[in-house]
Design an enzyme around this catalytic site. Structure first.
Site: not given
Ligand code: DQA
Length: 149
Positions: A107, A18, A98, A23, A10-11, A77, A100, A74
């Site tokens: 964070r 964003r 995994e 990011y 998501p996102n 959240a 990020h 990735n």
């Molecule tokens: C994320 C880190 C997550 O905490 C966050 O909710 C994201 C992006 C990252 O790529 O740093 O959506 O996965």
């Protein structure tokens, strides 16, 4: 040729606009193109998918069984909340990394927990978009050592 699924949650479709201070300014399309280029150099095939929906991500992991030899995930959240995604990864038994973009451990405390880590070979975080390429390197080595690539 071994095949890798690059799965974004998501996102992450909003990358580039964003919170660029967190990011970066690279878009998801740029990340996916970079993955395709890097995979080619490693002799891997990649398929990239993104969804904002937990169930669609679970379906993509299930569908990966028999089609892909590795997964780069990735989960956004959902990383911090989804036992269902963790269970899906464990169920398909596909080696996973995994990723990020941000350093989740530096964070907010709620980002320090990852259910995905319990199912993944390892976690790469804090290196921005380069993390996906590092994950491809890690999977290429893992698959070679396992005799799968
Ligand atoms: C994320 C880190 C997550 O905490 C966050 O909710 C994201 C992006 C990252 O790529 O740093 O959506 O996965």
């Amino acid at each position: 040729m071994a095949s890798i699924l690059v799965l974004n949650g998501p996102n992450l479709n909003l990358l580039g606009t964003r919170q660029p201070e967190v990011y970066g300014s690279v878009t998801l399309a740029m990340v996916e193109d970079a993955c395709a280029d890097h995979a080619k150099k490693l002799g891997l095939d990649v398929t990239c998918l993104q969804s904002n929906h937990e169930g669609a991500l679970i379906d993509a992991i299930h569908d990966a069984k028999g089609r892909h030899d590795g997964i780069i995930l990735n989960a956004g959240a959902y990383t911090h909340t989804s036992i269902a995604l963790m269970d899906a990864l464990i169920s398909v038994e596909i080696p996973s990394v995994e990723v990020h973009l941000s350093n989740i451990h530096a964070r907010e405390p709620f980002r320090h927990t990852s259910y995905i880590s319990k199912a993944a070979l390892g976690q790469i975080c804090g290196f921005g978009a380069q993390g996906y390429l590092l994950a491809l390197d890690a999977l290429a080595t893992h698959l070679r050592e396992a005799g799968a690539a």
